[in-house]
Every structure is written in structure tokens, then in C-alpha cells.
Write a protein that holds these residues in place. Structure first.
Motif, PDB file in Angstrom:
ATOM      1  N   LEU A   7      60.814  72.653  31.209  1.00 22.86           N
ATOM      2  CA  LEU A   7      61.532  73.917  31.362  1.00 22.86           C
ATOM      3  C   LEU A   7      62.947  73.738  31.889  1.00 22.86           C
ATOM      4  CD1 LEU A   7      58.604  76.005  32.896  1.00 22.86           C
ATOM      5  CD2 LEU A   7      59.345  75.908  30.498  1.00 22.86           C
ATOM      6  N   GLU A   8      63.190  72.650  32.598  1.00 20.43           N
ATOM      7  CA  GLU A   8      64.500  72.416  33.199  1.00 20.43           C
ATOM      8  C   GLU A   8      65.004  71.029  32.826  1.00 20.43           C
ATOM      9  OE1 GLU A   8      64.055  72.954  37.389  1.00 20.43           O
ATOM     10  OE2 GLU A   8      63.613  75.088  37.214  1.00 20.43           O
ATOM     11  N   ASN A   9      66.320  70.862  32.881  1.00 21.90           N
ATOM     12  CA  ASN A   9      66.956  69.566  32.646  1.00 21.90           C
ATOM     13  C   ASN A   9      66.538  68.954  31.305  1.00 21.90           C
ATOM     14  OD1 ASN A   9      68.727  67.528  33.298  1.00 21.90           O
ATOM     15  ND2 ASN A   9      67.261  66.410  34.553  1.00 21.90           N
ATOM     16  N   LYS A  10      66.528  69.776  30.275  1.00 19.27           N
ATOM     17  CA  LYS A  10      66.125  69.319  28.940  1.00 19.27           C
ATOM     18  C   LYS A  10      67.048  68.232  28.403  1.00 19.27           C
ATOM     19  CE  LYS A  10      64.274  73.820  27.553  1.00 19.27           C
ATOM     20  NZ  LYS A  10      64.422  74.903  26.555  1.00 19.27           N
ATOM     21  N   ARG A  11      68.304  68.267  28.814  1.00 15.11           N
ATOM     22  CA  ARG A  11      69.260  67.279  28.300  1.00 15.11           C
ATOM     23  C   ARG A  11      68.987  65.856  28.807  1.00 15.11           C
ATOM     24  NH1 ARG A  11      71.197  71.861  27.442  1.00 15.11           N
ATOM     25  NH2 ARG A  11      72.608  72.350  25.744  1.00 15.11           N
ATOM     26  N   ALA A  12      68.124  65.742  29.802  1.00 14.51           N
ATOM     27  CA  ALA A  12      67.729  64.410  30.263  1.00 14.51           C
ATOM     28  C   ALA A  12      67.005  63.641  29.158  1.00 14.51           C
ATOM     29  CB  ALA A  12      66.836  64.523  31.497  1.00 14.51           C
ATOM     30  N   PHE A  13      66.495  64.365  28.173  1.00 17.76           N
ATOM     31  CA  PHE A  13      65.754  63.751  27.074  1.00 17.76           C
ATOM     32  C   PHE A  13      66.621  63.554  25.832  1.00 17.76           C
ATOM     33  CE2 PHE A  13      62.847  65.752  29.956  1.00 17.76           C
ATOM     34  CZ  PHE A  13      61.898  64.769  30.152  1.00 17.76           C
ATOM     35  N   LEU A  14      67.926  63.750  25.999  1.00 20.37           N
ATOM     36  CA  LEU A  14      68.856  63.637  24.877  1.00 20.37           C
ATOM     37  C   LEU A  14      68.784  62.295  24.151  1.00 20.37           C
ATOM     38  CD1 LEU A  14      70.919  65.352  23.360  1.00 20.37           C
ATOM     39  CD2 LEU A  14      72.673  64.412  24.863  1.00 20.37           C
ATOM     40  N   PRO A  15      68.666  61.161  24.835  1.00 20.13           N
ATOM     41  CA  PRO A  15      68.603  59.900  24.078  1.00 20.13           C
ATOM     42  C   PRO A  15      67.500  59.878  23.023  1.00 20.13           C
ATOM     43  CG  PRO A  15      69.018  59.431  26.381  1.00 20.13           C
ATOM     44  CD  PRO A  15      68.707  60.915  26.287  1.00 20.13           C
ATOM     45  N   LEU A  16      66.334  60.410  23.342  1.00 19.99           N
ATOM     46  CA  LEU A  16      65.252  60.435  22.360  1.00 19.99           C
ATOM     47  C   LEU A  16      65.453  61.559  21.348  1.00 19.99           C
ATOM     48  CD1 LEU A  16      62.781  58.924  21.470  1.00 19.99           C
ATOM     49  CD2 LEU A  16      61.434  60.181  23.135  1.00 19.99           C
ATOM     50  N   LEU A  17      65.965  62.692  21.792  1.00 21.41           N
ATOM     51  CA  LEU A  17      66.247  63.799  20.861  1.00 21.41           C
ATOM     52  C   LEU A  17      67.246  63.374  19.791  1.00 21.41           C
ATOM     53  CD1 LEU A  17      66.463  66.712  23.441  1.00 21.41           C
ATOM     54  CD2 LEU A  17      64.762  66.510  21.616  1.00 21.41           C
ATOM     55  N   LEU A  18      68.182  62.502  20.162  1.00 19.78           N
ATOM     56  CA  LEU A  18      69.187  62.040  19.201  1.00 19.78           C
ATOM     57  C   LEU A  18      68.586  61.162  18.102  1.00 19.78           C
ATOM     58  CD1 LEU A  18      72.171  61.419  21.614  1.00 19.78           C
ATOM     59  CD2 LEU A  18      72.176  62.986  19.652  1.00 19.78           C
ATOM     60  N   LEU A  19      67.396  60.661  18.294  1.00 22.39           N
ATOM     61  CA  LEU A  19      66.717  59.939  17.209  1.00 22.39           C
ATOM     62  C   LEU A  19      66.250  60.900  16.123  1.00 22.39           C
ATOM     63  CD1 LEU A  19      64.493  57.318  19.058  1.00 22.39           C
ATOM     64  CD2 LEU A  19      66.624  56.928  17.824  1.00 22.39           C
ATOM     65  N   GLY A  20      65.893  62.112  16.535  1.00 16.60           N
ATOM     66  CA  GLY A  20      65.421  63.117  15.585  1.00 16.60           C
ATOM     67  C   GLY A  20      66.545  63.928  14.965  1.00 16.60           C
TER      68      GLY A  20
END
Length: 148
Positions: A7-20
Motif C-alpha cells: 500500500l505504501e512506498n510502491k516505487r521501492a519495487f521499481l527495479p523489478l517493475l521495470l522488467l515488466g
């Protein structure tokens, strides 16, 4: 294996999101309005997924990515099964958009989706650089659909 909602700090997962979705400003278009799910196994982050509600009762998988060292181990399919269960009582249709790629199209078919429609030139019109997957330039967005 554990799947959590972030729910919070979603951008912390940006490295993996950038794979998708390899362009950050495209991720920014849906990340805040979407629900982010993460899958961990043995303490390691394996898969991320962002789901949005596009219209009443229609949900879309906007981003689904598995860490390279964890691919082809069932984590992506486990996440899709979780999403189906999560949204089954909230809507009537689940969409997934992807490039016309020999890597991702069979994955969604194996998860029970059927090809629905295409958005011509999506990757050319919306990305600031050519996107390649499996050596092939992505041009059209291919949408898959599933009844919930």
C-alpha cells in the motif's frame, strides 16, 4: 510462498517493475491508481504485479514481472492464480496487455486467457525508444481477456 499487497512506498519495487515495463513514466501512469502485489519465496522477492480497475468490473494486469533468476519456476503463474481469486468476486473480466512476443503470449494462454484485441502501434506511439523482446520489436499491444 507468500503474496502481499503493498500500500505504501510502491516505487521501492521499481527495479523489478521495470522488467515488466521498461519505461518509468509509463509505470507512473498506473502505479498509484493500481494495486501492487508482491510474491516472496524463501525470503526473496520473486514476482511483482500491478492490477488496475479500468472500468466497473473490468480489471487489468498492467505489469507482471519475475526476477530473472526466478523465471520459469511457476511464480508468475502463482501470481496470476492469486489475482484471479482476488478479483473473482469483484468483477467480471480480467485483462492483460502485452507485446506480440513469443515469450509472453504463450504464458497468458497457459494461464487461461484468450486473445481479445490489439492496439495498433501502441509501443511505437507510447514509448520513447524501440522495445525488443526475444529479438523482436514490439509494435502492437495484444490484449488477453478472461471471464472472472
Amino acid at each position: 510462498m507468500e503474496i502481499q499487497t503493498v500500500l505504501e512506498n510502491k516505487r521501492a519495487f521499481l527495479p523489478l517493475l521495470l522488467l515488466g515495463d521498461e519505461q518509468e513514466d509509463m509505470i507512473n501512469r498506473y502505479l498509484d491508481r493500481g494495486t501492487l502485489y508482491i510474491l516472496r519465496d524463501s525470503g526473496s522477492l520473486r514476482t511483482v504485479c500491478v492490477v488496475t480497475e479500468e472500468e466497473a468490473g473490468t480489471f487489468e494486469i498492467k505489469n507482471l514481472a519475475t526476477a530473472p533468476e526466478s523465471q520459469r519456476q511457476g511464480y508468475g503463474q502463482a501470481m496470476v492464480r492469486h489475482i484471479i481469486q482476488q478479483y473473482r468476486n469483484q468483477g467480471n473480466r480480467l485483462l492483460a496487455g502485452t507485446g506480440d512476443s513469443p515469450l509472453t503470449m504463450p504464458f497468458y494462454k497457459a494461464c487461461g486467457f484468450q486473445e481479445s484485441h490489439r492496439v495498433k502501434n501502441f509501443f511505437i506511439d507510447n514509448y520513447d525508444h524501440p522495445i525488443y523482446e526475444a529479438g523482436q520489436q514490439l509494435i502492437d499491444m495484444v490484449y488477453f481477456s478472461m471471464a472472472l
